[in-house]
Design a protein around this motif. Sequence first.
Motif, PDB file in Angstrom:
ATOM      1  N   MET A 261      16.282 -30.608 -12.013  1.00  0.00           N
ATOM      2  CA  MET A 261      17.536 -31.031 -12.654  1.00  0.00           C
ATOM      3  C   MET A 261      18.744 -30.300 -12.094  1.00  0.00           C
ATOM      4  O   MET A 261      19.872 -30.746 -12.247  1.00  0.00           O
ATOM      5  CB  MET A 261      17.467 -30.811 -14.171  1.00  0.00           C
ATOM      6  CG  MET A 261      16.642 -31.829 -14.907  1.00  0.00           C
ATOM      7  SD  MET A 261      16.853 -31.686 -16.687  1.00  0.00           S
ATOM      8  CE  MET A 261      16.090 -30.115 -17.019  1.00  0.00           C
ATOM      9  N   PHE A 262      18.503 -29.156 -11.445  1.00  0.00           N
ATOM     10  CA  PHE A 262      19.605 -28.367 -10.910  1.00  0.00           C
ATOM     11  C   PHE A 262      19.790 -28.576  -9.414  1.00  0.00           C
ATOM     12  O   PHE A 262      20.453 -27.784  -8.748  1.00  0.00           O
ATOM     13  CB  PHE A 262      19.383 -26.890 -11.250  1.00  0.00           C
ATOM     14  CG  PHE A 262      19.511 -26.624 -12.715  1.00  0.00           C
ATOM     15  CD1 PHE A 262      20.721 -26.235 -13.262  1.00  0.00           C
ATOM     16  CD2 PHE A 262      18.429 -26.805 -13.569  1.00  0.00           C
ATOM     17  CE1 PHE A 262      20.850 -26.012 -14.626  1.00  0.00           C
ATOM     18  CE2 PHE A 262      18.546 -26.584 -14.938  1.00  0.00           C
ATOM     19  CZ  PHE A 262      19.766 -26.190 -15.465  1.00  0.00           C
ATOM     20  N   LEU A 263      19.213 -29.664  -8.925  1.00  0.00           N
ATOM     21  CA  LEU A 263      19.463 -30.132  -7.567  1.00  0.00           C
ATOM     22  C   LEU A 263      20.367 -31.356  -7.652  1.00  0.00           C
ATOM     23  O   LEU A 263      20.503 -31.959  -8.721  1.00  0.00           O
ATOM     24  CB  LEU A 263      18.136 -30.499  -6.890  1.00  0.00           C
ATOM     25  CG  LEU A 263      17.140 -29.361  -6.695  1.00  0.00           C
ATOM     26  CD1 LEU A 263      15.802 -29.920  -6.189  1.00  0.00           C
ATOM     27  CD2 LEU A 263      17.675 -28.306  -5.733  1.00  0.00           C
ATOM     28  N   PRO A 264      21.009 -31.764  -6.553  1.00  0.00           N
ATOM     29  CA  PRO A 264      21.788 -32.999  -6.575  1.00  0.00           C
ATOM     30  C   PRO A 264      20.969 -34.162  -7.113  1.00  0.00           C
ATOM     31  O   PRO A 264      19.741 -34.211  -6.931  1.00  0.00           O
ATOM     32  CB  PRO A 264      22.160 -33.195  -5.097  1.00  0.00           C
ATOM     33  CG  PRO A 264      22.190 -31.812  -4.545  1.00  0.00           C
ATOM     34  CD  PRO A 264      21.090 -31.065  -5.259  1.00  0.00           C
ATOM     35  N   PHE A 265      21.632 -35.110  -7.786  1.00  0.00           N
ATOM     36  CA  PHE A 265      20.928 -36.128  -8.561  1.00  0.00           C
ATOM     37  C   PHE A 265      19.938 -36.946  -7.738  1.00  0.00           C
ATOM     38  O   PHE A 265      18.875 -37.341  -8.232  1.00  0.00           O
ATOM     39  CB  PHE A 265      21.933 -37.063  -9.250  1.00  0.00           C
ATOM     40  CG  PHE A 265      22.547 -38.095  -8.343  1.00  0.00           C
ATOM     41  CD1 PHE A 265      22.010 -39.365  -8.247  1.00  0.00           C
ATOM     42  CD2 PHE A 265      23.661 -37.797  -7.581  1.00  0.00           C
ATOM     43  CE1 PHE A 265      22.565 -40.327  -7.417  1.00  0.00           C
ATOM     44  CE2 PHE A 265      24.236 -38.741  -6.752  1.00  0.00           C
ATOM     45  CZ  PHE A 265      23.683 -40.009  -6.658  1.00  0.00           C
ATOM     46  N   TYR A 266      20.253 -37.215  -6.462  1.00  0.00           N
ATOM     47  CA  TYR A 266      19.343 -38.013  -5.646  1.00  0.00           C
ATOM     48  C   TYR A 266      18.066 -37.239  -5.342  1.00  0.00           C
ATOM     49  O   TYR A 266      16.975 -37.833  -5.219  1.00  0.00           O
ATOM     50  CB  TYR A 266      20.032 -38.480  -4.359  1.00  0.00           C
ATOM     51  CG  TYR A 266      20.749 -37.403  -3.591  1.00  0.00           C
ATOM     52  CD1 TYR A 266      20.079 -36.618  -2.661  1.00  0.00           C
ATOM     53  CD2 TYR A 266      22.102 -37.169  -3.810  1.00  0.00           C
ATOM     54  CE1 TYR A 266      20.738 -35.621  -1.968  1.00  0.00           C
ATOM     55  CE2 TYR A 266      22.771 -36.175  -3.121  1.00  0.00           C
ATOM     56  CZ  TYR A 266      22.092 -35.398  -2.198  1.00  0.00           C
ATOM     57  OH  TYR A 266      22.745 -34.404  -1.522  1.00  0.00           O
ATOM     58  N   MET A 267      18.175 -35.900  -5.222  1.00  0.00           N
ATOM     59  CA  MET A 267      16.983 -35.079  -5.017  1.00  0.00           C
ATOM     60  C   MET A 267      16.166 -34.988  -6.309  1.00  0.00           C
ATOM     61  O   MET A 267      14.936 -35.075  -6.290  1.00  0.00           O
ATOM     62  CB  MET A 267      17.381 -33.693  -4.528  1.00  0.00           C
ATOM     63  CG  MET A 267      18.047 -33.686  -3.168  1.00  0.00           C
ATOM     64  SD  MET A 267      18.574 -32.046  -2.636  1.00  0.00           S
ATOM     65  CE  MET A 267      16.991 -31.259  -2.359  1.00  0.00           C
ATOM     66  N   CYS A 268      16.873 -34.821  -7.428  1.00  0.00           N
ATOM     67  CA  CYS A 268      16.203 -34.802  -8.735  1.00  0.00           C
ATOM     68  C   CYS A 268      15.450 -36.103  -8.964  1.00  0.00           C
ATOM     69  O   CYS A 268      14.275 -36.096  -9.345  1.00  0.00           O
ATOM     70  CB  CYS A 268      17.241 -34.575  -9.838  1.00  0.00           C
ATOM     71  SG  CYS A 268      16.582 -34.669 -11.507  1.00  0.00           S
ATOM     72  N   GLY A 269      16.127 -37.237  -8.711  1.00  0.00           N
ATOM     73  CA  GLY A 269      15.482 -38.539  -8.872  1.00  0.00           C
ATOM     74  C   GLY A 269      14.283 -38.700  -7.958  1.00  0.00           C
ATOM     75  O   GLY A 269      13.230 -39.193  -8.377  1.00  0.00           O
TER      76      GLY A 269
END
Length: 404
Positions: A28-36
């Motif tokens: 969750m504390f990575l950029p949203f595309y990485m989180c997704g």
Amino acid sequence: MFFIFGIQYLKTHFTHHQRYIIVAVFSMFLPFYMCGGILIFLTLRLLWKGEIQEAYRQIPKSRFIIYFSLLSAIVSLFYQNYYGFVCSIGILVILSFVLYYRIHIDSRLFEYITNCIIVLSIFAALYGLIEYIGILNSYNIDQFEIMIFNRPQDRINSVFFNANYYAMMIEFFVCLTFYKILKIKDIKLEWKKFIYYVAVIGLNLFVLLLTACRTAWPALAGGILIMLIVDKHYKTCACILALVIVACIYFLLNPSKFPRVDNIVAYFMTRAGIWEVAIQNIITHPLFGEGPMTYMHIYPLYHGHPTEHAHSIYLDPLLCFGIVGLLTIAPYIYSNIQRLYRLWKLKVDKTLVALIVSFTVMIFIHGILDYTIFFVQTGFLYLLIASSFDVHKHALKAYESLRK
């Protein structure tokens, strides 16, 4: 504190099932595309191993998640809303992982991941401060000054895509840290922990100011007050309410001090225009909507303001999913509300109930003017906390057995 991130610690204290959850929380504390991407990878891996299927077998009413997601995907394809189709798959992935979380969560894991979220919120805030210094430098300001900017690119967002999403994450961070304070049995004995939590709240409130998100403040105040009421801390609630009233009076007497006051009328008129477009499309598509991200799909037809969603938690779900779509997911939501109510009746952990209720209140207050909950990180964090009543699944199971 930082030893909790060690690999050896994870191996000795948690099962491999729980380590999947920990990786998801960290993402969750990575950029949203990485989180997704990480959530999709973890869910597919768990699906391959049969773990997701087992979660669906164990969790009551969970099959309605599949019905809802499939209906949403079909409707999106029918209206050629391809972003909506992708979002429908994303909703299925996140909700499926949350089911997995529910069957493997316990008190130790919940304590661990909430501690990690609080620690990681510090790093997110520090990143935001570095970002803010860069913004000041872009205006040739060499010293640190507190300035509230109007332009979206001049409002800090840390790793959360834009300032409004980060503001909602901060609301969650502050509420979660406040929950930890309420769990302290004796502040005199655990004063170091108390000071640490107060410092974390102070840091997050400061960066919340730099996001320049106005809606977050009443949402956060409402969430904290509701938490105190549910947890029966009436004196503390009265003190914080008094501070809120004083702040409101101050801004009424000094309106120029209110953040971004110069564009507040234009801001509201833009929102009103967006809502008007949303209502028009709801009237023409009341049953099924046109899938997630409907507003972005239809606003050119109405010459509306270009944006991704309807900026209202009260309009956008109806716009996207329609009456039938929302009724499809309703049994699962109602089942969760029942379990939360049973936990409150059992009086096993009223502070956890207060936390879940406060998170929900915050999204409905913030959702009056925005729809920041419909995002990978904000939505995932909310769903994890809102599903954490299953920390006490054994007590709930015993209660249900007695009722039978």
